[in-house]
Design an enzyme around this catalytic site. Structure first.
Site, PDB file in Angstrom:
ATOM      1  N   ILE A  77       1.099  -1.224   0.033  1.00  0.00           N
ATOM      2  CA  ILE A  77      -0.275  -0.089  -0.035  1.00  0.00           C
ATOM      3  C   ILE A  77       1.059   1.902  -0.534  1.00  0.00           C
ATOM      4  CG2 ILE A  77      -1.599   1.007   1.642  1.00  0.00           C
ATOM      5  CD1 ILE A  77      -2.281  -1.253   2.706  1.00  0.00           C
ATOM      6  N   CYS A  78       0.729   1.746  -1.322  1.00  0.00           N
ATOM      7  CA  CYS A  78       1.617   3.506  -0.897  1.00  0.00           C
ATOM      8  C   CYS A  78       1.257   4.298   0.122  1.00  0.00           C
ATOM      9  CB  CYS A  78       0.948   3.843  -2.536  1.00  0.00           C
ATOM     10  SG  CYS A  78       1.983   5.806  -1.679  1.00  0.00           S
ATOM     11  N   VAL A  79       2.361   4.386   0.360  1.00  0.00           N
ATOM     12  CA  VAL A  79       2.079   5.614   2.121  1.00  0.00           C
ATOM     13  C   VAL A  79       1.868   6.860   2.090  1.00  0.00           C
ATOM     14  CG1 VAL A  79       4.581   6.101   2.274  1.00  0.00           C
ATOM     15  CG2 VAL A  79       3.700   5.936   4.803  1.00  0.00           C
TER      16      VAL A  79
END
Lengths: 130, 95, 135
Positions: A77-79
């Site tokens: 998941i992209c931060v």
């Protein structure tokens, strides 16, 4: 062949996550390696464990989590996108002073570099989005 | 190259733009609402001849339009989708 | 990671109405650190991302268009704008920001990063690319 997948939309709102799931499953069954599945934009919402979909419907988040366990998939998941939308793991909760976490088992939060790396390392990158 | 279109051509310009940019040698895969681009007698029907167009059978079936498609559109399943990605020389999604 | 691949970022969406344009630019900036061969194409509504004079103050939205000016500093200097898309929207290159970079091989001369291309050239860019990221 090494394949990576990018998912840009959240569950239920859009079919993108379903299409990506079916594609990943078929690729695994054909013996391909899924190097990484990267969740971006609203796609980060595929990684919450707090959803309660109706019992007569598919459970999109759980399905990803189960597939990850079965095949040791790297679900990232992209931060930056996660911070905007409130997807939180222990590290993020501590860093940003949040009082809870909601990340689903099998997902991890990491940087956008993971998407670029997937593009570099994989033979193919397939984007599913709106 | 494999092009993937997932939008209805009657709502967004993804399909039209894809067909205007796809090389003749490429394959265009219609998925999700993109499958509506394969309807027989539609206003975008004449664009279908510009490349090889195939559609995802499960998305066609879900929308009840299998009997409404133009002749010659190959319907494929997810394993075929994977083959198209793996055997082609690149993939682009027209999101 | 020594292998260099041809990355193409395809931008087909307008800014502000959805978040895709902003978050796409974030990918480009992060990706610049990976020393890949990067090109950006702006076509269809994507050309609106490069419009001059964006002022989002009253809308309360974040104006990220100044960030495009930083791309040159990250060695991202192949910015392609499709002619047909501009014309269909009644615009020319004069309506867009003039993005530049300093050419280290030419005594740091300031050069334009902006390239006006036809739909046929966009097709070739896509065919030549190894990784296409679409936003």
């Amino acid at each position: 062949m090494k394949i990576s997948v990018q998912v840009n939309e959240g569950p239920y709102q859009h079919q993108a996550s379903d299409s990506a799931y079916n594609f990943v499953k078929a690729a695994l069954e054909k013996g391909h390696e899924i190097f990484r599945v990267f969740f971006y934009h609203d796609g980060v919402n595929n990684g919450t464990r707090l959803a309660t979909p109706p019992q007569d419907d598919r459970n999109v988040q759980q399905r990803w989590s189960d597939l990850s366990k079965e095949h040791e998939l790297d679900l990232v998941i992209c931060v930056a996108a996660a911070q905007r939308r409130g997807i939180v793991d222990d590290g993020e909760a501590e860093r940003n002073g949040k009082d809870a976490t909601n990340i689903m088992d099998g997902f991890r939060i990491s940087g956008l570099g993971q998407l670029i790396e997937a593009g570099v390392q994989s033979d193919r990158l397939v984007v599913f989005g709106d | 190259m494999l092009h993937i279109v997932n939008k209805s051509p009657f709502e967004k310009d993804s399909f039209t733009s894809c067909m205007a940019h796809a090389a003749e040698s490429s394959t265009v895969l219609l998925i999700e609402d993109g499958v509506y681009a394969a309807l027989k007698g539609s206003s975008v029907e004449d664009q279908l001849s510009r490349a090889k167009v195939v559609a995802l059978q499960s998305d066609v079936a879900a929308r009840g339009i299998e009997g409404n498609l133009v002749d010659g559109i190959d319907l494929i399943d997810y394993p075929d989708f994977v083959d198209l990605v793996a055997n082609g020389d690149g993939v682009q999604s027209w999101v | 990671m020594s292998d260099i691949k041809k990355f193409l970022y395809v931008n087909r969406r307008a800014p502000y109405g959805t978040v895709y344009a902003l978050e796409s630019l974030e990918v480009v900036l992060i990706g610049a650190a990976f020393d890949q061969d990067v090109s950006l194409v702006f076509m269809d509504d994507g050309v609106f991302q490069l419009k001059k004079d964006q002022n989002s103050e009253a809308s309360g939205m974040k104006n990220f268009s100044p960030t495009f000016n930083a791309l040159g500093d990250y060695d991202v200097n192949k910015i392609y704008v499709e002619k047909e898309s501009l014309e269909a929207r009644g615009m020319t290159m004069d309506d867009l920001m003039a993005l530049t970079y300093e050419d280290e091989d030419d005594d740091w001369a300031e050069k334009s990063s902006m390239h006006l291309v036809s739909a046929d050239e966009v097709r070739d860019l896509m065919e030549e690319s190894e990784v296409v990221l679409s936003f």
